[in-house]
Design an enzyme around this catalytic site. Structure first.
Site: not given
Ligand code: BGP
Length: 490
Positions: A205, A387
């Site tokens: 990201e 993701e």
């Molecule tokens: C993305 C990241 C991850 C992950 C995901 C979900 O932005 O790359 O590391 O955590 O989001 O977000 P969250 O854990 O805040 O729900």
């Protein structure tokens, strides 16, 4: 049998994690302190913060998901406070559970696992000449364990983190010294693991530098952030070039946060605002995917209050020759925007057509198909969804079993949309690694109760629990989808 929802032969199916949310073992195996180690847990209402001590002994707790706030002086000392819980220290302890977790992933039919290497496990301060052998051994063991099940590694070299020493000493990515530290680190990974790992991501990201991201830069002003981003672009391009030399058959991408963005209305001013705001993301993909700064870069900088950044004469050639091989992205939600909403207005106004998760994230499967098309139309390089998933509140029974029909519904819709982009729109897509196969700590809130996994982990928001892993209902469902190559989505 080929169906409308079939996936290409060799499609990569798997899950994704990040070291500081998953691994734990923060003071084992010679690991150095990481920027994330000083971050407490939190919640939506009570955000995470860092714990730092000023030279006069006063302890401050600036709010941040990573960046130290503007008013934090350079000579702070990070401290751990006895009354605070720091989720990265144990996370869900993949460090000691990796064999069990990899077996569980293989049990779903995964043929790839995306994980990030913890930089400070390999170079504890980021500045050593020689890597930490115990750190290399841990990942060596993980990779060898995966290979037993025929699983490919997809390695994120840097997932929103820095060795704490680099944050404090150099103000993170504000300094070009960090470029050299990063390239040395990446080179070490290629030399040790390049014989067994083909798929790499230079950054997670990376476009998140505009808001909350991984730069480690103390100043929140636009110019400092975009300068840091430039240094990361150069580091990534140098690494891609190096990887092409050192890793036979290697493929190098970077990962972008690509929530979809719609104009709130068809009013021309809202449409134009949407074009400009979407460029807040395209800026990063364009530079790294096409190898040069886009025509609109100056206009974008100006709207962040500055005229230009410093670009060394040699950087242009580096960016051109170190372009990414594929574009990876995370997709969780869509947002809407209209004139006056400001830039990078995640959340924006509510979309009346979409439901939301308990954390207020709009659920938009068609947005995933839209996003896949949009990226490929523009860059014309293969894409990789690395993701996607739903953070939900799971109720486990006395055996740790969760009936997560809402999660099944989410994936049913998103995987169907992905199949349509591949089969109907003919978007070349290398694979899909969902977030996250096994419950882990939330990045944004530090909570455990925001669960993503197909496997339940017995642990609460303060790190209490047996850490026992139990497959949820969705575990069998995704297994069936993968073994039928998508036919079960019909
Ligand atoms: C993305 C990241 C991850 C992950 C995901 C979900 O932005 O790359 O590391 O955590 O989001 O977000 P969250 O854990 O805040 O729900």
């Amino acid at each position: 049998m080929k169906t409308a929802k079939s996936f290409p032969t060799n499609f990569l199916w798997g899950g994704a994690t990040a070291d500081f949310q998953y691994e734990g073992g923060f003071n084992e195996g010679g690991r150095g302190l990481l920027s994330r180690d000083f971050e407490t847990n939190g919640s939506q209402a009570n955000p995470r913060h860092h714990t730092l001590k000023l030279p006069n002994g006063k302890v401050i707790t600036p709010r941040s998901s990573f960046i130290l706030a503007d008013d934090v002086p350079a000579d702070v000392e990070p401290v751990f406070l006895a009354d605070q819980y720091y989720p990265s220290h144990q996370a869900v302890d993949f460090y000691h559970h990796y064999k069990e977790d990899i077996k569980l992933m293989a049990g779903m039919g995964f043929n790839i696992f995306r994980f990030s290497i913890c930089w400070s496990r390999i170079f504890p301060t980021g500045e050593e000449n020689e890597p930490n052998q115990a750190g290399l051994k841990f990942y060596d063991d993980v990779i060898n364990e995966m290979k037993k099940y025929g699983m490919e590694p997809l390695i994120t070299i840097c997932h929103d983190e820095l060795p704490m020493n680099l944050v404090l000493k150099y103000n993170g990515w504000a300094s070009r010294k960090v470029i050299d530290a990063y390239v040395k680190y990446a080179k070490t990974l290629f030399e040790y693991f390049g014989d067994r790992c083909r798929y790499w991501l230079t950054f997670n990201e990376i476009n998140a530098v505009r808001g909350f991201g991984p730069t480690g830069v103390r100043k929140a002003d636009g110019q400092a952030r975009y300068q840091a981003a430039h240094n990361m672009f150069v580091a990534s391009a140098k690494t891609v070039k190096l990887g092409h030399k050192l890793v036979p058959g290697g493929s190098f991408g970077a990962m972008f946060a690509m929530s979809e963005l719609y104009p709130a209305t068809c009013k021309p001013e809202d449409m134009f605002h949407h074009l400009q705001e979407r460029r807040e993301n395209w800026y990063f993909i364009d530079v790294m995917g096409r190898g040069y700064y886009p025509n609109y870069a100056e206009e974008l900088w100006q709207r962040h209050g500055f005229e230009k950044i410093t670009i060394d004469p040699a950087d242009k050639e580096i960016l051109k020759t170190g372009q990414l091989d594929y574009i990876a992205f995370s997709y969780y939600r869509s947002n809407i925007t209209k004139k006056g909403d400001g830039w990078f207005n995640v959340g924006g106004s509510a979309n009346p057509y979409l439901d939301k998760t308990p954390w207020g994230w709009p659920v938009d499967p068609l947005g995933l198909r839209y996003c896949m098309n949009e990226i490929y139309d523009r860059i014309q390089k293969p894409i990789f969804i690395v993701e996607n998933g739903i953070g939900a509140i799971d109720q486990a029974d006395e055996n740790g079993y969760v009936e997560d029909d809402y999660r099944i519904e989410y994936f049913q819709q998103h995987l169907s949309a992905m199949a349509d982009a591949i089969n109907i729109d003919h978007v070349p897509c290398l694979g899909y690694t969902m977030w996250a196969p096994i419950d882990l700590v939330s990045l944004s809130t530090g909570e455990m109760k925001k669960r993503y996994g197909f496997v339940y982990v017995d642990m609460d928001d303060e790190g209490h629990g047996s850490l026992t892993r139990t497959p949820k209902k969705s575990y069998q469902w995704i297994k069936h989808v993968i073994e039928t190559n998508g036919a079960a989505l019909e």
